[in-house]
Write a protein that holds these residues in place. Sequence first.
Motif, PDB file in Angstrom:
ATOM      1  N   ARG A 176       5.915  45.377  22.736  1.00 24.94           N
ATOM      2  CA  ARG A 176       6.943  45.527  23.770  1.00 24.94           C
ATOM      3  C   ARG A 176       7.117  44.235  24.555  1.00 24.94           C
ATOM      4  N   GLN A 177       6.020  43.590  24.883  1.00 23.76           N
ATOM      5  CA  GLN A 177       6.116  42.318  25.604  1.00 23.76           C
ATOM      6  C   GLN A 177       6.803  41.257  24.750  1.00 23.76           C
ATOM      7  N   TYR A 178       6.466  41.226  23.484  1.00 25.45           N
ATOM      8  CA  TYR A 178       7.067  40.252  22.566  1.00 25.45           C
ATOM      9  C   TYR A 178       8.570  40.479  22.449  1.00 25.45           C
ATOM     10  N   GLU A 179       8.984  41.716  22.285  1.00 24.03           N
ATOM     11  CA  GLU A 179      10.408  42.027  22.189  1.00 24.03           C
ATOM     12  C   GLU A 179      11.132  41.676  23.484  1.00 24.03           C
ATOM     13  N   PHE A 180      10.467  41.919  24.611  1.00 26.01           N
ATOM     14  CA  PHE A 180      11.053  41.560  25.903  1.00 26.01           C
ATOM     15  C   PHE A 180      11.249  40.060  26.025  1.00 26.01           C
ATOM     16  N   LYS A 181      10.247  39.298  25.594  1.00 25.93           N
ATOM     17  CA  LYS A 181      10.338  37.843  25.699  1.00 25.93           C
ATOM     18  C   LYS A 181      11.444  37.292  24.799  1.00 25.93           C
ATOM     19  N   LEU A 182      11.632  37.874  23.636  1.00 25.77           N
ATOM     20  CA  LEU A 182      12.705  37.421  22.753  1.00 25.77           C
ATOM     21  C   LEU A 182      14.069  37.599  23.411  1.00 25.77           C
TER      22      LEU A 182
ATOM     23  N   PHE B 221       5.617  34.750  20.471  1.00 27.30           N
ATOM     24  CA  PHE B 221       6.915  34.156  20.798  1.00 27.30           C
ATOM     25  C   PHE B 221       6.963  32.687  20.400  1.00 27.30           C
ATOM     26  N   LEU B 222       5.890  31.955  20.678  1.00 32.33           N
ATOM     27  CA  LEU B 222       5.860  30.529  20.332  1.00 32.33           C
ATOM     28  C   LEU B 222       5.845  30.325  18.817  1.00 32.33           C
ATOM     29  N   LEU B 223       5.166  31.209  18.091  1.00 32.88           N
ATOM     30  CA  LEU B 223       5.194  31.121  16.631  1.00 32.88           C
ATOM     31  C   LEU B 223       6.604  31.366  16.106  1.00 32.88           C
ATOM     32  N   THR B 224       7.305  32.325  16.703  1.00 31.08           N
ATOM     33  CA  THR B 224       8.695  32.588  16.313  1.00 31.08           C
ATOM     34  C   THR B 224       9.587  31.394  16.637  1.00 31.08           C
ATOM     35  N   ALA B 225       9.399  30.837  17.838  1.00 28.28           N
ATOM     36  CA  ALA B 225      10.192  29.675  18.232  1.00 28.28           C
ATOM     37  C   ALA B 225       9.902  28.479  17.325  1.00 28.28           C
ATOM     38  N   SER B 226       8.644  28.328  16.916  1.00 20.88           N
ATOM     39  CA  SER B 226       8.280  27.236  16.014  1.00 20.88           C
ATOM     40  C   SER B 226       8.942  27.399  14.658  1.00 20.88           C
ATOM     41  N   LEU B 227       8.956  28.633  14.166  1.00 20.87           N
ATOM     42  CA  LEU B 227       9.591  28.910  12.885  1.00 20.87           C
ATOM     43  C   LEU B 227      11.086  28.616  12.943  1.00 20.87           C
ATOM     44  N   ILE B 228      11.758  29.111  13.974  1.00 16.65           N
ATOM     45  CA  ILE B 228      13.199  28.886  14.112  1.00 16.65           C
ATOM     46  C   ILE B 228      13.491  27.411  14.359  1.00 16.65           C
ATOM     47  N   GLY B 229      12.718  26.798  15.247  1.00 18.48           N
ATOM     48  CA  GLY B 229      12.946  25.387  15.566  1.00 18.48           C
ATOM     49  C   GLY B 229      12.702  24.474  14.385  1.00 18.48           C
ATOM     50  N   GLY B 230      11.607  24.712  13.651  1.00 15.09           N
ATOM     51  CA  GLY B 230      11.303  23.864  12.501  1.00 15.09           C
ATOM     52  C   GLY B 230      12.319  24.004  11.395  1.00 15.09           C
TER      53      GLY B 230
ATOM     54  N   MET C 181       9.954  21.502   4.803  1.00 17.56           N
ATOM     55  CA  MET C 181      10.224  22.482   5.862  1.00 17.56           C
ATOM     56  C   MET C 181       8.940  23.153   6.321  1.00 17.56           C
ATOM     57  N   THR C 182       8.053  23.474   5.392  1.00 16.68           N
ATOM     58  CA  THR C 182       6.763  24.080   5.757  1.00 16.68           C
ATOM     59  C   THR C 182       5.958  23.148   6.645  1.00 16.68           C
ATOM     60  N   ALA C 183       5.948  21.871   6.305  1.00 17.38           N
ATOM     61  CA  ALA C 183       5.198  20.891   7.094  1.00 17.38           C
ATOM     62  C   ALA C 183       5.767  20.792   8.503  1.00 17.38           C
ATOM     63  N   VAL C 184       7.085  20.779   8.626  1.00 20.13           N
ATOM     64  CA  VAL C 184       7.713  20.671   9.947  1.00 20.13           C
ATOM     65  C   VAL C 184       7.391  21.903  10.790  1.00 20.13           C
ATOM     66  N   ILE C 185       7.469  23.091  10.209  1.00 15.73           N
ATOM     67  CA  ILE C 185       7.155  24.317  10.945  1.00 15.73           C
ATOM     68  C   ILE C 185       5.702  24.301  11.412  1.00 15.73           C
ATOM     69  N   LEU C 186       4.802  23.825  10.566  1.00 17.86           N
ATOM     70  CA  LEU C 186       3.398  23.756  10.957  1.00 17.86           C
ATOM     71  C   LEU C 186       3.181  22.760  12.094  1.00 17.86           C
ATOM     72  N   TYR C 187       3.894  21.640  12.064  1.00 19.97           N
ATOM     73  CA  TYR C 187       3.803  20.691  13.171  1.00 19.97           C
ATOM     74  C   TYR C 187       4.312  21.322  14.458  1.00 19.97           C
ATOM     75  N   MET C 188       5.368  22.128  14.358  1.00 20.52           N
ATOM     76  CA  MET C 188       5.877  22.833  15.527  1.00 20.52           C
ATOM     77  C   MET C 188       4.805  23.752  16.102  1.00 20.52           C
ATOM     78  N   ILE C 189       4.125  24.474  15.228  1.00 17.07           N
ATOM     79  CA  ILE C 189       3.063  25.386  15.670  1.00 17.07           C
ATOM     80  C   ILE C 189       1.937  24.605  16.341  1.00 17.07           C
ATOM     81  N   LEU C 190       1.573  23.468  15.753  1.00 18.77           N
ATOM     82  CA  LEU C 190       0.494  22.649  16.327  1.00 18.77           C
ATOM     83  C   LEU C 190       0.846  22.178  17.732  1.00 18.77           C
ATOM     84  N   PHE C 191       2.047  21.631  17.898  1.00 20.23           N
ATOM     85  CA  PHE C 191       2.433  21.115  19.214  1.00 20.23           C
ATOM     86  C   PHE C 191       2.708  22.255  20.187  1.00 20.23           C
ATOM     87  N   ALA C 192       3.107  23.422  19.681  1.00 17.98           N
ATOM     88  CA  ALA C 192       3.247  24.589  20.550  1.00 17.98           C
ATOM     89  C   ALA C 192       1.889  24.995  21.104  1.00 17.98           C
ATOM     90  N   SER C 193       0.868  24.988  20.257  1.00 17.18           N
ATOM     91  CA  SER C 193      -0.479  25.347  20.711  1.00 17.18           C
ATOM     92  C   SER C 193      -1.020  24.325  21.703  1.00 17.18           C
TER      93      SER C 193
END
Length: 250
Positions: free
Chosen positions: A14-20, A109-118, A157-169
């Motif tokens: 519920r929190q995740y859906e709210f944040k989206l 939420f950050l993992l989702t944002a990383s996926l979309i952003g990457g 694309m996989t590498a870019v998404i993973l970099y997004m996740i790393l910098f998100a963390s």
Amino acid sequence: MSFIDMSLSDIVKRQYEFKLRAFLGVFTSMVGIQLISILFSLSGVYSVGTGTSTGVSITVSYFSADMIIIFTIIWIFITSVLITTKAFRYDDFTFVANRLSSNMANILFLLTASLIGGASAVLSGFLLKVITFFFGDIVYGTGNSLMEAPAEFFMGMTAVILYMILFASLGYLAGIIVQLHSVFIFLLPAVAIGLGIFFGIRNEGEMGKRLFDFIFSEPSLVTFVIKILVLSAISFTAAVFLSNRMEVRN
């Protein structure tokens, strides 16, 4: 009083859906940043030229989504820091929640944002090519694209998404640390600059080069994925642990 016993997974969902829904502006800003970075990329990453005595000249310009990716990495890092601020944290008090569920929803939420952003950063390279082809003076163009080299494209694309996740963390961890005490607003950049200087001059930059190669120059995709996921997991876990030391809402 409610007699409904909600599980942790239900609360996180519920929190995740709210944040989206609540943080749609984050993705709007991402689109704006990527459009700006496309404008910066229209002149090419670099170019080389040659000429002959007969007056014939050839200029080769290299266009890529590198600038778009860099801007998007900055976006995900800033977003990760902002999501730890009080204004964002207090939104969770609309739910029956605790620190663990809040952190888990933030991480999802950050993992989702990383996926979309990457993914969008890499795909924006196609828009850049279209603009330069129709509005530039490009005579002939080539490169690794989805149709020409699909395996390389999806690996990139996989590498870019993973970099997004790393910098998100890393951004999430930095944001949590700053929330512990305001002094870290100035201390963290100083430490980062100091470490950069230290690794840069240590053994004539050899340590800095090894650290860079460890993260950015891994030839094996499987090893690279493991490295990034482990580093990201460590950063997120440290952020969750430190968040338990934060004060409760007044």
